[in-house]
Scaffold this motif. Structure first.
Motif, PDB file in Angstrom:
ATOM      1  N   ASP A  59     -33.439  -6.935   4.521  1.00 22.81           N
ATOM      2  CA  ASP A  59     -33.113  -7.724   5.715  1.00 22.81           C
ATOM      3  C   ASP A  59     -31.751  -7.363   6.294  1.00 22.81           C
ATOM      4  OD1 ASP A  59     -35.517  -9.129   5.495  1.00 22.81           O
ATOM      5  OD2 ASP A  59     -34.624 -10.572   4.087  1.00 22.81           O
ATOM      6  N   GLY A  60     -31.106  -6.375   5.714  1.00 17.67           N
ATOM      7  CA  GLY A  60     -29.807  -5.963   6.216  1.00 17.67           C
ATOM      8  C   GLY A  60     -28.640  -6.772   5.685  1.00 17.67           C
ATOM      9  N   ASN A  61     -28.885  -7.603   4.683  1.00 14.35           N
ATOM     10  CA  ASN A  61     -27.809  -8.388   4.085  1.00 14.35           C
ATOM     11  C   ASN A  61     -27.194  -7.628   2.910  1.00 14.35           C
ATOM     12  OD1 ASN A  61     -28.356 -10.660   5.799  1.00 14.35           O
ATOM     13  ND2 ASN A  61     -30.105 -11.157   4.484  1.00 14.35           N
ATOM     14  N   PHE A  62     -25.940  -7.891   2.650  1.00 20.61           N
ATOM     15  CA  PHE A  62     -25.275  -7.235   1.530  1.00 20.61           C
ATOM     16  C   PHE A  62     -25.902  -7.674   0.206  1.00 20.61           C
ATOM     17  CE2 PHE A  62     -21.885  -7.289   4.787  1.00 20.61           C
ATOM     18  CZ  PHE A  62     -21.630  -5.924   4.849  1.00 20.61           C
ATOM     19  N   LYS A  63     -26.091  -6.722  -0.694  1.00 23.05           N
ATOM     20  CA  LYS A  63     -26.579  -7.045  -2.022  1.00 23.05           C
ATOM     21  C   LYS A  63     -25.401  -7.532  -2.862  1.00 23.05           C
ATOM     22  CE  LYS A  63     -30.587  -3.965  -2.371  1.00 23.05           C
ATOM     23  NZ  LYS A  63     -31.234  -2.898  -3.183  1.00 23.05           N
ATOM     24  N   LEU A  64     -25.595  -8.698  -3.491  1.00 23.81           N
ATOM     25  CA  LEU A  64     -24.538  -9.315  -4.285  1.00 23.81           C
ATOM     26  C   LEU A  64     -24.983  -9.438  -5.736  1.00 23.81           C
ATOM     27  CD1 LEU A  64     -23.555 -12.210  -1.839  1.00 23.81           C
ATOM     28  CD2 LEU A  64     -22.455  -9.966  -2.059  1.00 23.81           C
ATOM     29  N   PRO A  65     -24.057  -9.436  -6.677  1.00 22.33           N
ATOM     30  CA  PRO A  65     -24.429  -9.648  -8.085  1.00 22.33           C
ATOM     31  C   PRO A  65     -24.905 -11.075  -8.289  1.00 22.33           C
ATOM     32  CG  PRO A  65     -22.057  -9.670  -7.836  1.00 22.33           C
ATOM     33  CD  PRO A  65     -22.619  -9.251  -6.508  1.00 22.33           C
ATOM     34  N   PRO A  66     -25.577 -11.350  -9.407  1.00 21.51           N
ATOM     35  CA  PRO A  66     -26.027 -12.723  -9.682  1.00 21.51           C
ATOM     36  C   PRO A  66     -24.844 -13.684  -9.729  1.00 21.51           C
ATOM     37  CG  PRO A  66     -27.049 -11.158 -11.197  1.00 21.51           C
ATOM     38  CD  PRO A  66     -25.989 -10.406 -10.463  1.00 21.51           C
ATOM     39  N   ASP A  67     -25.098 -14.927  -9.296  1.00 21.22           N
ATOM     40  CA  ASP A  67     -24.051 -15.936  -9.358  1.00 21.22           C
ATOM     41  C   ASP A  67     -23.634 -16.177 -10.813  1.00 21.22           C
ATOM     42  OD1 ASP A  67     -24.079 -16.239  -6.668  1.00 21.22           O
ATOM     43  OD2 ASP A  67     -25.219 -18.108  -6.638  1.00 21.22           O
ATOM     44  N   VAL A  68     -22.400 -16.530 -11.014  1.00 18.50           N
ATOM     45  CA  VAL A  68     -21.890 -16.849 -12.337  1.00 18.50           C
ATOM     46  C   VAL A  68     -21.394 -18.290 -12.335  1.00 18.50           C
ATOM     47  CG1 VAL A  68     -21.220 -14.466 -12.797  1.00 18.50           C
ATOM     48  CG2 VAL A  68     -19.560 -16.029 -11.760  1.00 18.50           C
ATOM     49  N   LEU A  69     -21.286 -18.866 -13.526  1.00 17.21           N
ATOM     50  CA  LEU A  69     -20.762 -20.228 -13.646  1.00 17.21           C
ATOM     51  C   LEU A  69     -19.247 -20.193 -13.485  1.00 17.21           C
ATOM     52  CD1 LEU A  69     -21.259 -23.229 -14.294  1.00 17.21           C
ATOM     53  CD2 LEU A  69     -20.871 -22.671 -16.699  1.00 17.21           C
ATOM     54  N   ILE A  70     -18.755 -20.902 -12.491  1.00 18.24           N
ATOM     55  CA  ILE A  70     -17.329 -20.941 -12.212  1.00 18.24           C
ATOM     56  C   ILE A  70     -16.795 -22.321 -12.604  1.00 18.24           C
ATOM     57  CG2 ILE A  70     -15.562 -20.854 -10.413  1.00 18.24           C
ATOM     58  CD1 ILE A  70     -17.272 -18.837  -8.952  1.00 18.24           C
ATOM     59  N   VAL A  71     -15.823 -22.324 -13.484  1.00 16.30           N
ATOM     60  CA  VAL A  71     -15.191 -23.568 -13.939  1.00 16.30           C
ATOM     61  C   VAL A  71     -13.805 -23.647 -13.302  1.00 16.30           C
ATOM     62  CG1 VAL A  71     -14.430 -24.923 -15.915  1.00 16.30           C
ATOM     63  CG2 VAL A  71     -16.435 -23.419 -16.121  1.00 16.30           C
ATOM     64  N   PRO A  72     -13.625 -24.518 -12.317  1.00 14.72           N
ATOM     65  CA  PRO A  72     -12.308 -24.638 -11.680  1.00 14.72           C
ATOM     66  C   PRO A  72     -11.234 -25.059 -12.682  1.00 14.72           C
ATOM     67  CG  PRO A  72     -13.996 -25.758 -10.378  1.00 14.72           C
ATOM     68  CD  PRO A  72     -14.615 -25.421 -11.699  1.00 14.72           C
ATOM     69  N   ASP A  73     -10.032 -24.630 -12.447  1.00 22.13           N
ATOM     70  CA  ASP A  73      -8.922 -25.007 -13.318  1.00 22.13           C
ATOM     71  C   ASP A  73      -8.579 -26.477 -13.118  1.00 22.13           C
ATOM     72  OD1 ASP A  73      -8.650 -22.400 -14.273  1.00 22.13           O
ATOM     73  OD2 ASP A  73      -7.333 -21.835 -12.609  1.00 22.13           O
ATOM     74  N   PRO A  74      -8.281 -27.186 -14.205  1.00 20.09           N
ATOM     75  CA  PRO A  74      -7.835 -28.585 -14.055  1.00 20.09           C
ATOM     76  C   PRO A  74      -6.434 -28.639 -13.476  1.00 20.09           C
ATOM     77  CG  PRO A  74      -7.682 -27.902 -16.341  1.00 20.09           C
ATOM     78  CD  PRO A  74      -8.352 -26.780 -15.613  1.00 20.09           C
ATOM     79  N   THR A  75      -6.116 -29.745 -12.857  1.00 18.68           N
ATOM     80  CA  THR A  75      -4.778 -29.954 -12.293  1.00 18.68           C
ATOM     81  C   THR A  75      -4.233 -31.289 -12.781  1.00 18.68           C
ATOM     82  OG1 THR A  75      -5.742 -30.939 -10.289  1.00 18.68           O
ATOM     83  CG2 THR A  75      -5.228 -28.578 -10.229  1.00 18.68           C
ATOM     84  N   TRP A  76      -2.921 -31.368 -12.905  1.00 16.23           N
ATOM     85  CA  TRP A  76      -2.298 -32.606 -13.357  1.00 16.23           C
ATOM     86  C   TRP A  76      -2.289 -33.643 -12.240  1.00 16.23           C
ATOM     87  CZ3 TRP A  76      -2.143 -32.722 -18.298  1.00 16.23           C
ATOM     88  CH2 TRP A  76      -1.828 -31.593 -19.043  1.00 16.23           C
ATOM     89  N   VAL A  77      -2.392 -34.902 -12.640  1.00 15.76           N
ATOM     90  CA  VAL A  77      -2.306 -36.039 -11.725  1.00 15.76           C
ATOM     91  C   VAL A  77      -1.142 -36.901 -12.195  1.00 15.76           C
ATOM     92  CG1 VAL A  77      -3.568 -38.011 -10.778  1.00 15.76           C
ATOM     93  CG2 VAL A  77      -4.798 -35.938 -11.393  1.00 15.76           C
ATOM     94  N   ASP A  78      -0.553 -37.652 -11.280  1.00 16.40           N
ATOM     95  CA  ASP A  78       0.552 -38.528 -11.665  1.00 16.40           C
ATOM     96  C   ASP A  78       0.166 -39.390 -12.869  1.00 16.40           C
ATOM     97  OD1 ASP A  78       2.252 -37.625  -9.720  1.00 16.40           O
ATOM     98  OD2 ASP A  78       1.691 -39.178  -8.264  1.00 16.40           O
ATOM     99  N   PRO A  79       0.999 -39.437 -13.887  1.00 14.82           N
ATOM    100  CA  PRO A  79       0.649 -40.189 -15.105  1.00 14.82           C
ATOM    101  C   PRO A  79       0.672 -41.697 -14.882  1.00 14.82           C
ATOM    102  CG  PRO A  79       2.914 -39.411 -15.238  1.00 14.82           C
ATOM    103  CD  PRO A  79       2.319 -38.792 -13.989  1.00 14.82           C
ATOM    104  N   VAL A  80       0.035 -42.404 -15.806  1.00 12.23           N
ATOM    105  CA  VAL A  80       0.063 -43.864 -15.805  1.00 12.23           C
ATOM    106  C   VAL A  80       1.235 -44.315 -16.667  1.00 12.23           C
ATOM    107  CG1 VAL A  80      -1.187 -45.952 -16.460  1.00 12.23           C
ATOM    108  CG2 VAL A  80      -2.429 -44.033 -15.476  1.00 12.23           C
TER     109      VAL A  80
END
Length: 353
Positions: free
Chosen positions: A190-211
């Motif tokens: 169809d003229g679209n770019f061939k891409l590798p299979p999707d992988v599981l992406i785990v975003p990095d955690p970020t700190w939140v203001d403490p209690v």
């Protein structure tokens, strides 16, 4: 083979509390007044206010919602389901895991916000399937080069030129598959770019203001009392004792006293108390008032009714999934009903079906 699907026995108390005991050793409870106004302290932050976001530095997450149901898990954790779709997991050590009911507006994904005993808090966005991220799984994008391998630069500024960005003419996804000989990106039919299979992406955690957290040591017993700004209180007794008391913001109490025969006990006014003994061979017991429910380590559930009769269920049963034993069937109708399901005593006791 996969495990059999769980089976639940349901009991309705005279007060209208609906209790389900599952063969997965989960106790779900739902009160009849879930559509009413939220009581004071019903919110995850203990105030019943807020919009699911932290207010001020050191503030806990607050939800503008009331509890619709809860589940007590096999480890003593309590999962509260809120009317706005948010979820609050109250851990037996005093920790919290909170999930707002609305997904992030930019990513469309949800997140968990964790709080430990010390009041430290962090945000963990949901994992997702997608293409590897540039600069993490793949090398950084390199500037354009000519046939001789020299970096192509802008004629006016002398700055290196890079491939077109997304949305610009000639853009090629950095993860596009390329021909091994020519290096040109591959296209599908169809003229679209061939891409590798999707992988599981785990975003990095970020700190939140403490209690905000305060610790006080009792001079007589040595017990350490921890009070957090989210209205959670934890009392830990000194070694070698493993005794602990946790009082969560909504009034839920989680008691631990292994030396006294209690692995954990969860209590809250208006709900059935759930008790797990220290002996793992003993069943988890649910106090239903006029009745008593129990679920053993093998997933067998039995409810002993007020008249002494019992109903049992077992997802691993060999002769059916539910059995009833009259009070006069034996000295222990609940055990007779489970034995009938498992076929451990041959023919069932008279009257058991």
């Amino acid at each position: 083979p996969p495990p059999p699907p769980p089976i639940s026995l349901q009991y309705l108390t005279p007060s209208g509390l609906c209790v389900q005991v599952s063969t997965e050793r989960t106790v779900t409870q739902k009160k009849p007044d879930v559509d009413g106004a939220p009581p004071a302290g019903a919110g995850a932050g203990g105030k019943g206010k807020g919009k699911g976001a932290a207010k001020g530095k050191g503030a806990a997450v607050e939800f503008d919602a009331h509890e619709t149901s809860r589940a007590v898990l096999a480890d003593g954790s309590v999962v509260r389901y809120m009317s706005d779709g948010s979820i609050v997991v109250m851990l037996p050590d005093g920790g919290l895991c909170e999930r707002p009911g609305k997904a992030d507006e930019l990513t469309g994904r949800g997140e968990w916000i964790g709080t430990n005993l010390a009041g430290t808090r962090w945000r963990q966005p949901d994992s997702y399937m997608g293409q590897p991220r540039v600069g993490f799984e793949l090398p950084e994008i390199e500037p354009l080069k000519d046939e001789e391998g020299n970096v192509v630069t802008d004629e006016e500024t002398g700055a290196p030129l890079f491939p077109p960005k997304e949305g610009e003419e000639g853009y090629v996804p950095p993860t596009a598959l390329r021909d091994e000989e020519t290096g040109e990106p591959l296209l599908d039919d169809d003229g679209n770019f061939k891409l590798p299979p999707d992988v599981l992406i785990v975003p990095d955690p970020t700190w939140v203001d403490p209690v905000a957290t305060a610790h006080v040591t009792d001079p007589d017993t040595g017990a350490v009392v921890t009070s957090r700004g989210d209205l959670t209180m934890v009392v830990n007794h000194p070694p070698p004792s493993l005794r602990r008391l946790v009082v969560h913001s909504d009034g839920t109490r989680v008691v631990r006293d292994p030396d006294g025969g209690c692995a954990w006990r969860v209590e809250r006014e208006g709900f059935a108390a759930v008790h797990a003994p220290s002996d793992v061979n003993e069943p988890i017991v649910v106090d239903l008032g006029a009745a008593l429910a129990a679920v053993d380590r093998d997933g067998g559930v039995a409810i002993t009714l007020q008249d002494g009769s019992a109903v049992a269920a077992d997802a691993n049963a060999t002769t059916g999934h539910v059995a009833y034993a009259p009070a006069a069937s034996s000295a222990d109708p609940a055990r007779s009903a489970l034995d009938a399901l498992r076929g451990t005593r041959g023919a069932p006791e008279p009257g058991v079906f």
